[in-house]
Design a protein around this motif. Structure first.
Motif, PDB file in Angstrom:
ATOM      1  N   TYR A   1      -0.460  -7.562 -10.578  1.00  0.00           N
ATOM      2  CA  TYR A   1       0.837  -8.007 -11.173  1.00  0.00           C
ATOM      3  C   TYR A   1       1.951  -8.196 -10.326  1.00  0.00           C
ATOM      4  CZ  TYR A   1       5.181  -5.393 -13.462  1.00  0.00           C
ATOM      5  OH  TYR A   1       5.947  -5.523 -13.531  1.00  0.00           O
ATOM      6  N   VAL A   2       1.197  -7.892  -9.261  1.00  0.00           N
ATOM      7  CA  VAL A   2       2.749  -7.701  -8.792  1.00  0.00           C
ATOM      8  C   VAL A   2       2.878  -9.500  -8.202  1.00  0.00           C
ATOM      9  CG1 VAL A   2       3.837  -7.685  -7.054  1.00  0.00           C
ATOM     10  CG2 VAL A   2       2.636  -6.116  -7.390  1.00  0.00           C
ATOM     11  N   ILE A   3       1.715 -10.279  -8.424  1.00  0.00           N
ATOM     12  CA  ILE A   3       1.623 -11.475  -7.578  1.00  0.00           C
ATOM     13  C   ILE A   3       2.263 -12.320  -8.701  1.00  0.00           C
ATOM     14  CG2 ILE A   3       0.140 -13.586  -6.637  1.00  0.00           C
ATOM     15  CD1 ILE A   3      -1.690 -10.843  -5.032  1.00  0.00           C
ATOM     16  N   ALA A   4       1.401 -11.809 -10.218  1.00  0.00           N
ATOM     17  CA  ALA A   4       1.999 -12.645 -11.188  1.00  0.00           C
ATOM     18  C   ALA A   4       3.455 -12.404 -11.647  1.00  0.00           C
ATOM     19  CB  ALA A   4       1.029 -12.648 -12.147  1.00  0.00           C
TER      20      ALA A   4
ATOM     21  N   GLU B   1      -4.789  -1.704 -18.158  1.00  0.00           N
ATOM     22  CA  GLU B   1      -4.245  -0.464 -18.155  1.00  0.00           C
ATOM     23  C   GLU B   1      -3.750   0.381 -16.697  1.00  0.00           C
ATOM     24  OE1 GLU B   1      -3.620   1.978 -20.360  1.00  0.00           O
ATOM     25  OE2 GLU B   1      -4.352   0.489 -21.838  1.00  0.00           O
ATOM     26  N   GLU B   2      -3.627  -0.918 -15.880  1.00  0.00           N
ATOM     27  CA  GLU B   2      -3.565  -0.313 -14.435  1.00  0.00           C
ATOM     28  C   GLU B   2      -2.740  -1.544 -14.557  1.00  0.00           C
ATOM     29  OE1 GLU B   2      -6.375  -1.951 -11.208  1.00  0.00           O
ATOM     30  OE2 GLU B   2      -7.960  -0.331 -11.162  1.00  0.00           O
TER      31      GLU B   2
ATOM     32  N   GLU C   1       0.308  -1.105  -0.257  1.00  0.00           N
ATOM     33  CA  GLU C   1       0.236  -0.042   0.128  1.00  0.00           C
ATOM     34  C   GLU C   1       1.303   0.989  -0.204  1.00  0.00           C
ATOM     35  OE1 GLU C   1      -3.633   0.038   2.787  1.00  0.00           O
ATOM     36  OE2 GLU C   1      -3.096  -2.064   2.845  1.00  0.00           O
ATOM     37  N   ASP C   2       2.486   1.564   0.968  1.00  0.00           N
ATOM     38  CA  ASP C   2       2.847   2.111   0.758  1.00  0.00           C
ATOM     39  C   ASP C   2       3.566   2.417  -0.536  1.00  0.00           C
ATOM     40  OD1 ASP C   2       2.579   2.982   3.762  1.00  0.00           O
ATOM     41  OD2 ASP C   2       4.700   2.050   4.035  1.00  0.00           O
ATOM     42  N   MET C   3       4.106   1.552  -0.825  1.00  0.00           N
ATOM     43  CA  MET C   3       4.805   1.624  -2.350  1.00  0.00           C
ATOM     44  C   MET C   3       3.602   1.851  -3.585  1.00  0.00           C
ATOM     45  SD  MET C   3       7.572   0.033  -3.205  1.00  0.00           S
ATOM     46  CE  MET C   3       7.507  -0.469  -4.509  1.00  0.00           C
TER      47      MET C   3
ATOM     48  N   GLY D   1      -4.671   1.246  -8.101  1.00  0.00           N
ATOM     49  CA  GLY D   1      -6.049  -0.287  -8.570  1.00  0.00           C
ATOM     50  C   GLY D   1      -5.055  -1.648  -8.107  1.00  0.00           C
ATOM     51  N   ASP D   2      -6.597  -2.562  -7.922  1.00  0.00           N
ATOM     52  CA  ASP D   2      -6.004  -4.063  -7.459  1.00  0.00           C
ATOM     53  C   ASP D   2      -5.455  -4.464  -8.565  1.00  0.00           C
ATOM     54  OD1 ASP D   2      -8.516  -3.904  -9.597  1.00  0.00           O
ATOM     55  OD2 ASP D   2     -10.041  -4.916  -7.892  1.00  0.00           O
TER      56      ASP D   2
END
Ligand SMILES: [Zn+2]
Length: 286
Positions: free
Chosen positions: A160-163, A227-228, A144-146, A154-155
């Motif tokens: 994307y980070v997890i993937a 887009e997110e 969340e900070d990042m 956006g969710d």
């Protein structure tokens, strides 16, 4: 993203709000009984990381220990679990098509600090994948900070980070990590970093592969989500991170490639859905 009500993964290990800043291992095995078993195990010469894994494998941490989670924390945990389940579906299918079995990684949610087979890490390193225990580690507070700092809301940015991190797991299963590490041992620092960039861009490509199938086969993502994701890939380029982070240490991210490169490889996976196009190692242009 339309994620509510979808299947959740059985591979999320929730270690948030457990034992404050203490070792995750204490919380993970739960209570005095767990500690006694751990002590016995250590006396008998066992490896504590094995026992933690065994207990994690048994299922969730007792709910009383995660009682401090807010509604929002719980919802984020569910979101992560749904995304991970979707990523599992895609990689199970991709591996099946290659005639291989996909070994699903676990995803450990933590707060502050966590012990992994890769050492004792604080959230300041950001999300990471540890090949030694095949776990993805994710601190949602840090995330969340990042998001705020890098302006990547956006969710889908989180998805994307997890993937991307699961992409590192896929590389591990395919032996890419190992090859890179072997080659890097014979290289100078600058060359070794360049190889890391190629590894990272390939993880972005693999995140794009997931997004391709998630969009194609399920009513899960729409174009605003994509887009997110592209925005998130761009926001975590080395160049932008170096410009914008103040006080954050994101060592893993310093060798991820520029924003433009990350977006390009994510998009390549997203648009093609074709694993054979993800050879960042022989690409002349990144
Ligand atoms: Zn990475």
């Amino acid at each position: 993203m339309r994620w509510q009500g979808r299947r959740q993964s059985g591979n999320v290990v929730d270690r948030r709000r457990i034992g404050g800043r203490g070792l995750a291992i204490g919380g993970g095995i739960g209570g005095v009984g767990g500690i006694v078993i751990l002590v016995l195990y250590l006396l008998l010469g066992g490896n504590p990381s094995e026992i933690t894994q065994t207990f994690q494998g048994e299922g969730a941490v007792p709910s009383t220990e995660v009682g401090e989670l807010s509604e929002k924390d719980k919802e984020m945990g569910e979101f992560v679990s749904v995304v991970l389940a979707d990523i599992e579906d895609v990689w199970n299918e991709q591996f099946r098509q290659m005639g291989e079995d996909y070994r699903e990684p676990r995803l450990v949610l933590f707060t502050g600090q966590v012990e992994s087979a890769c050492g004792y890490n604080s959230a300041a390193v950001g999300p990471f994948y540890c090949p030694g225990d095949e776990n993805v580690y994710l601190d949602l507070d840090f995330f969340e900070d990042m998001q705020r700092e890098l302006n990547a809301p956006g969710d889908f940015a989180l998805a994307y980070v997890i993937a991307h991190e699961v992409g590192h797991h896929v590389q591990n299963l395919l032996g890419v990590n190992e090859q890179v590490t072997t080659q890097q041992a014979r290289m100078g620092e600058r060359e070794a970093n360049q190889l890391t960039v190629r590894l990272e861009l390939q993880a972005d490509f693999l995140a794009g592969i997931w997004a391709h199938y998630a969009r194609q086969s399920r009513d899960f993502l729409d174009s605003a989500d994509i887009e997110e994701g592209i925005n998130a890939a761009g926001a975590v380029g080395d160049d932008r991170i170096m410009q914008q982070t103040q006080g954050y240490v994101v060592p893993d991210a310093f060798t991820h490639g520029t924003s433009e490169q990350r977006v390009r490889w994510f998009r390549k996976g997203l648009e093609s859905g074709d694993l054979s196009q993800g050879d960042t190692f022989s690409a002349s242009r990144l």
